[in-house]
Motif scaffolding. Structure first.
Motif, short mmCIF file in Angstrom:
data_model
loop_
_atom_site.label_atom_id
_atom_site.label_comp_id
_atom_site.label_asym_id
_atom_site.label_seq_id
_atom_site.Cartn_x
_atom_site.Cartn_y
_atom_site.Cartn_z
N VAL A 64 -8.31 1.70 -3.72
CA VAL A 64 -9.29 2.13 -2.65
C VAL A 64 -9.06 1.74 -1.35
O VAL A 64 -9.21 0.56 -1.00
CB VAL A 64 -10.66 1.98 -3.14
N ASP A 65 -8.40 2.75 -0.59
CA ASP A 65 -8.27 2.32 1.06
C ASP A 65 -8.29 3.63 1.67
O ASP A 65 -7.71 4.67 1.14
CB ASP A 65 -6.81 1.75 0.93
N ASP A 66 -8.71 3.86 2.91
CA ASP A 66 -8.79 4.90 3.74
C ASP A 66 -7.45 5.38 4.25
O ASP A 66 -7.21 6.33 4.64
CB ASP A 66 -10.10 4.98 4.61
N HIS A 67 -6.43 4.36 4.33
CA HIS A 67 -5.34 4.55 5.05
C HIS A 67 -4.41 5.25 3.70
O HIS A 67 -3.94 4.36 2.86
CB HIS A 67 -4.60 3.42 5.40
N VAL A 68 -3.83 6.44 3.90
CA VAL A 68 -3.06 7.01 2.66
C VAL A 68 -1.77 6.22 2.61
O VAL A 68 -1.25 5.77 1.48
CB VAL A 68 -2.69 8.33 3.22
N MET A 69 -0.97 5.74 3.64
CA MET A 69 0.05 5.08 3.60
C MET A 69 0.15 3.76 3.01
O MET A 69 0.83 3.12 2.23
CB MET A 69 0.70 4.92 4.93
N VAL A 70 -1.12 3.20 3.16
CA VAL A 70 -1.36 1.62 2.66
C VAL A 70 -1.60 1.89 1.15
O VAL A 70 -0.97 1.03 0.39
CB VAL A 70 -2.76 1.02 3.32
N ARG A 71 -2.38 3.04 0.82
CA ARG A 71 -2.77 3.25 -0.58
C ARG A 71 -1.64 3.51 -1.36
O ARG A 71 -1.11 3.18 -2.51
CB ARG A 71 -3.73 4.35 -0.79
N GLU A 72 -0.66 4.37 -0.85
CA GLU A 72 0.43 4.89 -1.61
C GLU A 72 1.52 3.72 -1.59
O GLU A 72 2.28 3.62 -2.69
CB GLU A 72 1.15 6.09 -0.88
N GLY A 73 1.56 2.99 -0.53
CA GLY A 73 2.48 1.84 -0.71
C GLY A 73 2.35 0.87 -1.59
O GLY A 73 2.95 0.26 -2.39
N LEU A 74 0.96 0.64 -1.77
CA LEU A 74 0.46 -0.49 -2.67
C LEU A 74 0.58 0.12 -4.42
O LEU A 74 1.12 -0.71 -5.30
CB LEU A 74 -1.05 -0.61 -2.99
N ILE A 75 0.53 1.35 -4.52
CA ILE A 75 0.60 2.12 -5.70
C ILE A 75 1.83 2.03 -6.14
O ILE A 75 2.40 1.85 -7.35
CB ILE A 75 0.22 3.50 -5.52
N GLN A 76 3.02 2.30 -5.29
CA GLN A 76 4.33 2.20 -5.62
C GLN A 76 4.54 0.81 -5.73
O GLN A 76 5.58 0.66 -6.85
CB GLN A 76 5.33 2.68 -4.47
#
Length: 213
Positions: free
Chosen positions: A8-20
């Motif tokens: 859960v993070d409002d910054h898409v790039m941060v969120r997607e980076g974590l997921i990857q």
């Protein structure tokens, strides 16, 4: 069985980076993601999440508010706060509400995974470089609690009004006592909580949740 994670993070790039990053680990499975607090709470209603990676600064509802609602709901999902905030007050508030882990966003991937494994096993993980700061704050808080216990009921009332920005004359009117009596209370308060002026007294009151801002 893999550990089910939601990010859960409002910054898409941060969120997607974590997921990857997390999906490179065969023992971790990302089952959901959200961009704000409201979405997070809805996600938790519909998904089986073992560990939630939760940002603090988010729109509609911040991470600490989400965490508080989760604990009020008796939601036992493990929560790691993942944030840019290294200020001790954020950490103390998160600990008080009931986090399982607290990490800064500049942590490396190995440390994040270690935190996930630890909290999933029921342990608490505070990033090691933050622990001395937390321990120091908790010691200071215990000392502050002892100071507060030394205040009389009237002194506590005066401290609260003082911290809200009232002058002695206003406090006297509010409590239906003389201005001279207020001055005596203020002097005693300064001695008991070991501060030198009204500003420091107000900071003490805010820090110890005597008033909220």
């Amino acid at each position: 069985m893999p550990i089910n994670i939601a990010v859960v993070d409002d910054h898409v790039m941060v969120r997607e980076g974590l997921i990857q990053l997390l999906e490179l680990d065969k023992d971790i499975k990302v089952v959901g993601q959200a961009g704000d607090g409201t979405q997070c709470l809805e996600l938790l209603k519909n998904m089986d999440v073992d560990v939630l990676l939760l940002d603090i600064n988010m729109p509609t509802m911040n991470g600490l508010e989400v965490l508080k609602i989760m604990r009020e709901r008796k939601d036992n999902t493990k929560v790691i706060v993942l944030t840019i905030h290294n200020e001790v007050e954020y950490l103390v508030k998160a600990v008080d509400i009931g986090i399982n882990g607290y990490m800064l966003k500049d942590s490396d991937s190995d440390e994040l995974k270690k935190a996930i494994y630890c909290v999933n096993e029921g342990e608490t993980y505070i990033q090691p470089k933050l622990s001395p700061m937390l321990n120091s704050r908790l010691i200071n808080r215990n000392e502050d609690e002892k100071k507060i216990e030394c205040l009389t009921r009237r002194e506590f009332e005066v401290l609260k009004l003082l911290a809200e920005g009232m002058f002695n004359k206003e406090i006297a009117s509010k409590l239906n006592i003389s201005e001279r009596t207020v001055k005596n209370h203020v002097s005693n308060i300064f001695k008991k909580i070991t501060v030198a002026d009204r500003t420091q007294a107000a900071v003490f009151a805010i820090k110890n949740n005597i008033i909220t801002v």
